[in-house]
Structure formats: structure tokens, C-alpha cells
Design a protein around this motif. Sequence first.
Motif, PDB file in Angstrom:
ATOM      1  N   LEU A  74       0.834  -1.195   0.000  1.00 32.57           N
ATOM      2  CA  LEU A  74       0.000   0.000   0.000  1.00 32.57           C
ATOM      3  C   LEU A  74       0.868   1.245   0.000  1.00 32.57           C
ATOM      4  O   LEU A  74       1.746   1.404   0.855  1.00 32.57           O
ATOM      5  CB  LEU A  74      -0.916   0.016   1.227  1.00 32.57           C
ATOM      6  N   GLY A  75       0.629   2.137  -0.952  1.00 32.64           N
ATOM      7  CA  GLY A  75       1.395   3.367  -1.050  1.00 32.64           C
ATOM      8  C   GLY A  75       1.031   4.366   0.036  1.00 32.64           C
ATOM      9  O   GLY A  75       0.074   4.199   0.799  1.00 32.64           O
ATOM     10  N   LEU A  77      -1.739   2.428  -5.170  1.00 33.67           N
ATOM     11  CA  LEU A  77      -0.931   3.640  -5.246  1.00 33.67           C
ATOM     12  C   LEU A  77      -1.813   4.867  -5.440  1.00 33.67           C
ATOM     13  O   LEU A  77      -2.931   4.765  -5.963  1.00 33.67           O
ATOM     14  CB  LEU A  77       0.043   3.565  -6.431  1.00 33.67           C
ATOM     15  N   GLY A  78      -1.279   6.023  -5.072  1.00 33.77           N
ATOM     16  CA  GLY A  78      -1.908   7.281  -5.435  1.00 33.77           C
ATOM     17  C   GLY A  78      -1.503   7.672  -6.849  1.00 33.77           C
ATOM     18  O   GLY A  78      -0.628   7.053  -7.457  1.00 33.77           O
ATOM     19  N   GLY A  79      -2.142   8.713  -7.378  1.00 33.98           N
ATOM     20  CA  GLY A  79      -1.806   9.140  -8.735  1.00 33.98           C
ATOM     21  C   GLY A  79      -2.019  10.623  -8.953  1.00 33.98           C
ATOM     22  O   GLY A  79      -2.899  11.230  -8.339  1.00 33.98           O
ATOM     23  N   VAL A  86      -2.720  -3.719 -10.100  1.00 33.75           N
ATOM     24  CA  VAL A  86      -2.383  -2.348  -9.735  1.00 33.75           C
ATOM     25  C   VAL A  86      -3.668  -1.526  -9.660  1.00 33.75           C
ATOM     26  O   VAL A  86      -4.384  -1.385 -10.646  1.00 33.75           O
ATOM     27  CB  VAL A  86      -1.407  -1.714 -10.748  1.00 33.75           C
ATOM     28  N   VAL A  87      -3.937  -1.009  -8.462  1.00 36.44           N
ATOM     29  CA  VAL A  87      -5.123  -0.185  -8.231  1.00 36.44           C
ATOM     30  C   VAL A  87      -4.669   1.223  -7.858  1.00 36.44           C
ATOM     31  O   VAL A  87      -3.850   1.391  -6.939  1.00 36.44           O
ATOM     32  CB  VAL A  87      -6.001  -0.769  -7.108  1.00 36.44           C
ATOM     33  N   VAL A  88      -5.192   2.230  -8.559  1.00 33.92           N
ATOM     34  CA  VAL A  88      -4.875   3.622  -8.247  1.00 33.92           C
ATOM     35  C   VAL A  88      -6.048   4.241  -7.502  1.00 33.92           C
ATOM     36  O   VAL A  88      -7.198   4.170  -7.951  1.00 33.92           O
ATOM     37  CB  VAL A  88      -4.565   4.430  -9.521  1.00 33.92           C
ATOM     38  N   THR A  89      -5.764   4.822  -6.350  1.00 37.15           N
ATOM     39  CA  THR A  89      -6.770   5.525  -5.556  1.00 37.15           C
ATOM     40  C   THR A  89      -6.414   7.004  -5.543  1.00 37.15           C
ATOM     41  O   THR A  89      -5.319   7.382  -5.128  1.00 37.15           O
ATOM     42  CB  THR A  89      -6.810   4.982  -4.120  1.00 37.15           C
ATOM     43  N   MET A  90      -7.333   7.851  -6.001  1.00 36.52           N
ATOM     44  CA  MET A  90      -7.044   9.282  -6.071  1.00 36.52           C
ATOM     45  C   MET A  90      -8.344  10.065  -6.205  1.00 36.52           C
ATOM     46  O   MET A  90      -9.390   9.507  -6.547  1.00 36.52           O
ATOM     47  CB  MET A  90      -6.138   9.595  -7.269  1.00 36.52           C
ATOM     48  N   ARG A  96       0.944   1.553 -19.264  1.00 42.91           N
ATOM     49  CA  ARG A  96      -0.109   0.537 -19.353  1.00 42.91           C
ATOM     50  C   ARG A  96      -0.016  -0.466 -18.195  1.00 42.91           C
ATOM     51  O   ARG A  96       0.032  -1.674 -18.396  1.00 42.91           O
ATOM     52  CB  ARG A  96      -0.072  -0.167 -20.701  1.00 42.91           C
ATOM     53  N   CYS A  97      -0.003   0.075 -17.005  1.00 41.58           N
ATOM     54  CA  CYS A  97       0.228  -0.752 -15.814  1.00 41.58           C
ATOM     55  C   CYS A  97      -0.962  -0.803 -14.868  1.00 41.58           C
ATOM     56  O   CYS A  97      -1.011  -1.678 -14.001  1.00 41.58           O
ATOM     57  CB  CYS A  97       1.459  -0.245 -15.066  1.00 41.58           C
ATOM     58  N   VAL A  98      -1.909   0.130 -14.990  1.00 39.76           N
ATOM     59  CA  VAL A  98      -3.008   0.241 -14.036  1.00 39.76           C
ATOM     60  C   VAL A  98      -4.151  -0.686 -14.446  1.00 39.76           C
ATOM     61  O   VAL A  98      -4.549  -0.727 -15.606  1.00 39.76           O
ATOM     62  CB  VAL A  98      -3.513   1.694 -13.939  1.00 39.76           C
ATOM     63  N   ASN A  99      -4.695  -1.400 -13.469  1.00 42.38           N
ATOM     64  CA  ASN A  99      -5.830  -2.295 -13.708  1.00 42.38           C
ATOM     65  C   ASN A  99      -7.164  -1.708 -13.267  1.00 42.38           C
ATOM     66  O   ASN A  99      -8.207  -2.030 -13.862  1.00 42.38           O
ATOM     67  CB  ASN A  99      -5.625  -3.617 -12.965  1.00 42.38           C
ATOM     68  N   ARG A 100      -7.142  -0.850 -12.243  1.00 41.92           N
ATOM     69  CA  ARG A 100      -8.397  -0.285 -11.737  1.00 41.92           C
ATOM     70  C   ARG A 100      -8.128   1.101 -11.163  1.00 41.92           C
ATOM     71  O   ARG A 100      -7.075   1.346 -10.568  1.00 41.92           O
ATOM     72  CB  ARG A 100      -9.013  -1.193 -10.680  1.00 41.92           C
ATOM     73  N   ILE A 101      -9.104   2.014 -11.337  1.00 40.61           N
ATOM     74  CA  ILE A 101      -9.031   3.365 -10.780  1.00 40.61           C
ATOM     75  C   ILE A 101     -10.217   3.550  -9.845  1.00 40.61           C
ATOM     76  O   ILE A 101     -11.371   3.290 -10.221  1.00 40.61           O
ATOM     77  CB  ILE A 101      -9.097   4.447 -11.883  1.00 40.61           C
TER      78      ILE A 101
END
Length: 520
Positions: A321-322, A399-401, A437-441, A464-469
Motif C-alpha cells: 500500500l502506497g 498507489l496514489g496518482g 495495480v489499483v490507483v486511488t485518487m 499501461r500498468c493500471v488495472n483499476r481506478i
Amino acid sequence: MAALRLLCSRLGLCTRVAVSGGMRSCASPTEACACSFSSSTRLRVKFYTDPVEAVKDISDEATVLVGGFGLCGIPENLIGALLKTRVKGLTIVSNTVGVEDFGLGLLLQTKQVKRIVCSYVGGNPLCEQQYLAGELELDLTPQGTLAEKIRAGGAGVPAFYTSTGYGTLVHEGGAPIKYYEDGHLAIISKPREVREFNGRHFLLEEAITGDFALVKGWKADSAGNVIFRKSARNFNEPICKAADTTVVEVEEIVDVGSFSPEDIHIPSIYVDRLIKGKHYEKRIERLTIRKDEDEKPKDNKRTRIIKRAALEFEDGMYANLGIGIPLLASNFISPNITVHLHSENGVLGLGPFPLKDEVDADLINAGKQTVTIIPGASFFASDESFAMVRGGHLNLTMLGGMQVSKYGDLANWMIPGKKVKGMGGAMDLVSSPKTKVVVTMEHSTKANEHKIVDKCTMPLTGKRCVNRIITEKAVFDVDKMRGLTLIELWEGLTVDDIKKYTGCAFAVSPNLKPMQQVVT
């Protein structure tokens, strides 16, 4: 012993070898003795009482590898000794650069450093200021790549291939290393050689070695074997092996034989000089205490993101977890499941933040916060930690973004010429296709600018690495060829609302659902 005597006899060397206190030494002070029969110049560990004496031969323009992660496990006494020797023009290789008034920040204050090779400078605004003013060269390197470059240097491996950084400035070159005073670029990074293996692209990275390594251990025995304490092992262990001269400071020196051989982290062969430190402040960069169990989080958009992100956890998974929103999601893991939380600085099995009387300066997470561990946890060095990451052994990374493109490109580490924090371990964390890879922002910036876009305009963390936002407004799944699909929508919002706040086209799932929240 007999074999050693026979070999020395055939070579005309001294054969009077004695064993004293568990250490082999020559029984007579002859010049040509068994002790000198070695392919290297390392004869035995030398012990020091004065840290200045241990580092006084570090010369101007030397390359010095320095252990630690944030302020955890830094060689405080040896850094202080460099302040006294006034050596200058140093190239420092270290994961982070301390804070303004402690650790490596002290060497920046006295302007003894010419160049820093690191992964993250976020805790030291002085480093960022000197870099943007053209006073300091800054070679930002992905944290796992940095750990592996050091490990390779110590192992005699000149270079290696890694998928970390493909499609980013690390791969393409052009990352600013040094500015002129007027803000123009003076030095930029060079592009990396790329090779394809099994349909994936990998960069060629060269190993790192140094003239000296400054290391912080916990205990050493009189033979020079070293052990580390908890998460203070971090970069100290690989750095031990990658320099011409390794200087280790410890809190305690014990008799030889005090350690079980299987418990030794660094064998004496890697240690040249050893000193017992006289004083350790062990400053904590981000003291974090567990809050009252009954305190409930405020119902705001960050909490909304966190509560949705917590639904990504599954029983038995290994997750990283970032900093920020991702880490807070751990507070909402269901008590009915077990999630093994991994931290890049060398911890597997993170627990909650400590109570006041549980705080331990040698136990932090990747955000430099004080933490605890759960039963079954383990500690290891940073190169081992990123072997877990790059090898795809994690099930999830969150991760955050700053920006995410419709095809899953991620930017979260740099605004050139303005904001320079470093990529830390993020580039490594998104490098394995085996890890979700999940981005939470937040969906938009404070100025209502789009963060979900056709194409990222900021330097990429991964391609091209993120799977879900997950945002406070919606949840998107990412197809790295077709683009985004809206799968969940916050109550009260419409698809048209999401189109307004999103900077690219997206498909809508035929099974579009209300945005879910973990039950608390």
C-alpha cells in the motif's frame, strides 16, 4: 588448518598459524605469512574508537554509499565524522537523503555533496531547493533498481535487465539531473538499452559500486560479523558488499561466538572497519500513534475512496500500500480475513500503528511512519524486498496518482522544474504483470483539472500498468488495449456527470452498479 599450513609451506610462507579467541592469526610477525595469502587487500576487520579516524581517508570527489531508509538505520556517527573532516565534492548513493537538519541533510547544509543518487527526496526540501537552483546533481533512480544495482555491484555483476521504468524517463532518457542557475538543463539522463524477453521489454541497468560504504548495524561480534535490528536492515545490507572499504558502526560489540552462525546477516568478509557508536539519537521522521479505537473517520471524499479501496482486499493476499489514501485503506480490512501487508523497506506482515508505549525507531513503514507487526511477520533487506515486488509475488499494489491515462499509464512522481519528490518504489511496484495495480485518487485536481486523461502530460511512473481506478465519484476498470470501462458510480451522480469530470472517453458497463463501501 593442516591444509592451510601445507599450502603456505609450498609457497614458502609462514606456517605457524595460531587460533586465538576463535580467530586465526599469525603466531609470528613475519612479513610473508598466511594472513597475507589473499586475492584481495582485505586482511582482517580493524576496530576504531573514533569515527573521524574511521573515515579520515575518504577523499574529495569520493563515491560513498550510505545505508538507511529515511532516518531509520542511518550511520549517525559516521555522517557526523564527515562533517568534521570537511571532505567535499562527494557523490552520495543512498535511498533517501534524510531531513534538513539530520542525517545526510547535514552534509547538504555544509555543501559537501556534489551529486546524489537516490530514489526519493520528499522528506528534505533543502535537497529539492539546491537541485532546482543548480547547486546539486540529482540522479533519481527507482528504489528497487537502486537496490539491485548495489546488490549487483557487490556480487561482481556489471549489469542486469529489469522491466522497471520501461516507457518512462528512466528508459527514454532526458530526466533532469542538473540545472543551470537560470533554470535551463545542464545534465540529463541517458536512454537505456532495451531488450525483449518473452514478449516483454527490459532495460539494461549498470551496477553501482563505491569507494566507501557507511553502514549502521545493531550488533557485531569481535570477528566482524554483523546483525541488524528490525526494519533498520533496509539498504544497509546490500551496501555493505558494494564498496572498496566498508565501515560499519554498531550499538554493541560482543564476543565472538555470541551469535549463532545462522543468525548472522553480514559475514565479516564484507566488513573492513568497525566502530561502536557513542551516541544515537535515532530520530523518528514521522511519529505515528494509533488513535482511539472508538474514533470514527469523517465522512468525506477521501474516506469514500478508502472505504471502496478496502473492498479490493482478499483473504490471504500479499499487498503493498502506497503512502496516503492506499495506506489508510488498511484500517478497513475485514476482521474475517488476513492480508499480509508488505513494505518496501523490508517488512512483511505490517500491523497497525503503535500505541505510545510501543513506538520503536527501528520499526517503520515505507512512509517513514512508526508501525507494529503481526505474528508471522519477517524482516529483510531492500534488495530482497524488491525481488518480491519485481518477481510478481505480490497480489496487489495500491498507489496514489497525479494522472492516469485511459490505457492505464500512471504518473505520480514528478512535475519537472516544480515538484521533485522522486519515484521511490512506485516504478518497481507497477512493473510486474502478475500484480494487480489499483490507483486511488481524487477524481479532479483542486483547480478542477482532469486527472483521468487521454494521455499523461507528466512524467510516467509506468506504462499501461493500471488495472483499476478508484475515485470518490466512480470506479473504472482499465483494459490496456481498449481503454476505460465505468463499473461503479457514486450515489446521486449520473454517467453524464462522470463524463464532465473525466478527460477521456470511456465505456459504460452493462452491469453498472452503485459505488460499494466497506461496512464499518
